[in-house]
Enzyme design. Structure first.
Site, PDB file in Angstrom:
ATOM      1  N   SER A 137       0.868  -1.185   0.000  1.00 49.87           N
ATOM      2  CA  SER A 137       0.000   0.000   0.000  1.00 49.87           C
ATOM      3  C   SER A 137       0.901   1.230   0.000  1.00 49.87           C
ATOM      4  O   SER A 137       2.032   1.172   0.507  1.00 49.87           O
ATOM      5  CB  SER A 137      -0.874   0.018   1.255  1.00 49.87           C
ATOM      6  N   TYR A 150      -2.062  -1.295  10.372  1.00 45.71           N
ATOM      7  CA  TYR A 150      -2.042  -1.524   8.922  1.00 45.71           C
ATOM      8  C   TYR A 150      -0.717  -1.071   8.311  1.00 45.71           C
ATOM      9  O   TYR A 150      -0.113  -1.784   7.498  1.00 45.71           O
ATOM     10  CB  TYR A 150      -3.205  -0.749   8.306  1.00 45.71           C
TER      11      TYR A 150
HETATM   12  P1  NAD Z   1     -11.254  -5.823   0.793  1.00 50.53           P
HETATM   13  O1  NAD Z   1     -11.493  -5.709   2.243  1.00 50.53           O
HETATM   14  O2  NAD Z   1     -12.210  -5.201  -0.160  1.00 50.53           O
HETATM   15  O3  NAD Z   1     -11.105  -7.366   0.406  1.00 50.53           O
HETATM   16  C1  NAD Z   1     -10.234  -8.184   1.126  1.00 50.53           C
HETATM   17  C2  NAD Z   1     -10.579  -9.633   0.925  1.00 50.53           C
HETATM   18  O4  NAD Z   1      -9.711 -10.384   1.786  1.00 50.53           O
HETATM   19  C3  NAD Z   1     -12.011  -9.933   1.359  1.00 50.53           C
HETATM   20  O5  NAD Z   1     -12.609 -10.859   0.475  1.00 50.53           O
HETATM   21  C4  NAD Z   1     -11.829 -10.519   2.757  1.00 50.53           C
HETATM   22  O6  NAD Z   1     -12.872 -11.430   3.124  1.00 50.53           O
HETATM   23  C5  NAD Z   1     -10.482 -11.215   2.622  1.00 50.53           C
HETATM   24  N1  NAD Z   1      -9.809 -11.358   3.914  1.00 50.53           N
HETATM   25  C6  NAD Z   1      -9.675 -10.415   4.878  1.00 50.53           C
HETATM   26  N2  NAD Z   1      -9.039 -10.928   5.940  1.00 50.53           N
HETATM   27  C7  NAD Z   1      -8.750 -12.215   5.640  1.00 50.53           C
HETATM   28  C8  NAD Z   1      -8.113 -13.257   6.343  1.00 50.53           C
HETATM   29  N3  NAD Z   1      -7.657 -13.089   7.598  1.00 50.53           N
HETATM   30  N4  NAD Z   1      -7.975 -14.460   5.741  1.00 50.53           N
HETATM   31  C9  NAD Z   1      -8.467 -14.657   4.495  1.00 50.53           C
HETATM   32  N5  NAD Z   1      -9.100 -13.705   3.795  1.00 50.53           N
HETATM   33  C10 NAD Z   1      -9.238 -12.496   4.349  1.00 50.53           C
HETATM   34  O7  NAD Z   1      -9.790  -5.240   0.543  1.00 50.53           O
HETATM   35  P2  NAD Z   1      -9.204  -4.595  -0.791  1.00 50.53           P
HETATM   36  O8  NAD Z   1      -9.473  -3.134  -0.747  1.00 50.53           O
HETATM   37  O9  NAD Z   1      -9.610  -5.397  -1.966  1.00 50.53           O
HETATM   38  O10 NAD Z   1      -7.643  -4.774  -0.507  1.00 50.53           O
HETATM   39  C11 NAD Z   1      -6.909  -5.881  -1.039  1.00 50.53           C
HETATM   40  C12 NAD Z   1      -5.447  -5.619  -0.774  1.00 50.53           C
HETATM   41  O11 NAD Z   1      -5.069  -4.361  -1.342  1.00 50.53           O
HETATM   42  C13 NAD Z   1      -5.120  -5.528   0.719  1.00 50.53           C
HETATM   43  O12 NAD Z   1      -3.837  -6.047   0.955  1.00 50.53           O
HETATM   44  C14 NAD Z   1      -5.132  -4.024   0.964  1.00 50.53           C
HETATM   45  O13 NAD Z   1      -4.331  -3.674   2.072  1.00 50.53           O
HETATM   46  C15 NAD Z   1      -4.510  -3.532  -0.339  1.00 50.53           C
HETATM   47  N6  NAD Z   1      -4.817  -2.132  -0.623  1.00 50.53           N
HETATM   48  C16 NAD Z   1      -6.080  -1.720  -0.926  1.00 50.53           C
HETATM   49  C17 NAD Z   1      -6.319  -0.380  -1.196  1.00 50.53           C
HETATM   50  C18 NAD Z   1      -7.683   0.140  -1.572  1.00 50.53           C
HETATM   51  O14 NAD Z   1      -7.838   1.363  -1.709  1.00 50.53           O
HETATM   52  N7  NAD Z   1      -8.682  -0.705  -1.767  1.00 50.53           N
HETATM   53  C19 NAD Z   1      -5.276   0.540  -1.126  1.00 50.53           C
HETATM   54  C20 NAD Z   1      -4.004   0.089  -0.795  1.00 50.53           C
HETATM   55  C21 NAD Z   1      -3.787  -1.259  -0.548  1.00 50.53           C
END
Ligand code: NAD
Length: 275
Positions: A137, A150
């Site tokens: 991130s 985080y």
């Molecule tokens: P999200 O919360 O929309 O989806 C995450 C998925 O992971 C969900 O399906 C959830 O059920 C699953 N999950 C969560 N905890 C879990 C666990 N302990 N074991 C198994 N599955 C688990 O998140 P996202 O926004 O799609 O983010 C995905 C990745 O991208 C993450 O690593 C997040 O930190 C990173 N990220 C996202 C953003 C953003 O703006 N969306 C920005 C920077 C980084």
């Protein structure tokens, strides 16, 4: 392409998009997700499209779940796997709230320990030179208040990436992708229902690219890093944030105003939490 691809957190958000992206390319995808209902939904949708996708319900913070997930895959795919995408993560606040020892530790287990353990479990099972992509991130490099759990996990996975790249030379290339603001709204809920983004024109315009990111922006970069034609990229992080973290901000320059909250930071963050 007929590769074997592993994705964590593959039922919702960016992970769901990554699963779909590889499955649509003809790869066989295995994913793990903690959310049973959404996992079943994802698998059903993928099968309706004729894609080869297997979902596994489990918490990546749970060592046994990781071992069972890897065993299942290697039993079905004894020749090994091609790519591991460590995507699952979540946040649980930080030092200004009651993010305690166990809560902080849990985020590190999901965000850093699980990627390490999966790399270890698959270390001897990559076909040719494999590819590991860790989802970091921009918060690995910059912060807002109360984000320690985080941010520490994202700093951890970013450093883990270059450490693994060196250790796994000849086994797998290891890179990370650092998304900025990615609107995942279309990748939660019913894809047949129209989704209305909640962000403002200012939210859009502040990005040098003139828009907020979409999950496909990340899936395409992950696919690029998994493509063995790009094998000279190793131990690297690619930031995908529309240029947002490159923007230099000075009070009264180019229309930017510094208007700090008059409230103590805790009250600003948690207006309904007054005792
Ligand atoms: P999200 O919360 O929309 O989806 C995450 C998925 O992971 C969900 O399906 C959830 O059920 C699953 N999950 C969560 N905890 C879990 C666990 N302990 N074991 C198994 N599955 C688990 O998140 P996202 O926004 O799609 O983010 C995905 C990745 O991208 C993450 O690593 C997040 O930190 C990173 N990220 C996202 C953003 C953003 O703006 N969306 C920005 C920077 C980084």
């Amino acid at each position: 392409m007929n590769r074997i691809i592993i994705v964590t957190g593959g039922a919702g958000g960016i992970g769901r998009c990554i699963v779909e992206h590889f499955a649509a390319e003809g790869d066989q995808v295995y994913f793990i997700d903690i959310d049973r209902e959404v996992t079943l939904d994802q698998v059903e949708r993928m099968h309706q499209l004729g894609y080869r996708v297997t979902g596994f319900v489990g918490d990546v913070a749970d060592r046994q779940a990781l071992e069972d997930f890897a065993s299942l895959i290697l039993e079905e795919q004894p020749q090994g796997i091609h790519c591991l995408i460590n995507n699952a993560c979540l946040t649980n606040g930080g030092i200004l709230t009651d993010c305690d020892y166990d809560e902080f530790l849990y985020i590190q287990r999901v965000g850093v320990v699980a990627p390490y353990m999966l790399a270890k479990l698959f270390r001897d099972h990559f076909c040719g030179i494999g590819s590991i992509v860790n989802i970091s991130s921009t918060r690995a490099f910059q912060s807002q208040p109360n984000t320690e759990s985080y941010t520490a996990a994202k700093g951890g996975i970013t450093a883990l990436t270059h450490a693994l790249a060196i250790s796994l030379s000849g086994v797998a290339r290891v890179n990370s992708v650092a998304p900025g603001w990615i609107d995942t709204g279309n990748y939660h809920g019913d894809p047949n229902q129209p989704y209305t983004p909640f962000y403002s024109k200012g939210d859009i315009d502040q990005h040098p690219s003139g828009r907020v990111g979409e999950p496909e922006d990340i899936a395409r970069v992950v696919a690029f890093l998994c493509d063995e034609r790009n094998s000279f990229i190793n131990g690297e992080n690619i930031t995908v944030d529309g240029g947002m973290s490159r923007l230099m901000i000075y009070h009264n320059d180019y229309g930017w105003k510094y208007q700090p909250t008059k409230l103590p930071i805790y009250e600003y963050l948690f207006p309904n939490d007054q005792e």
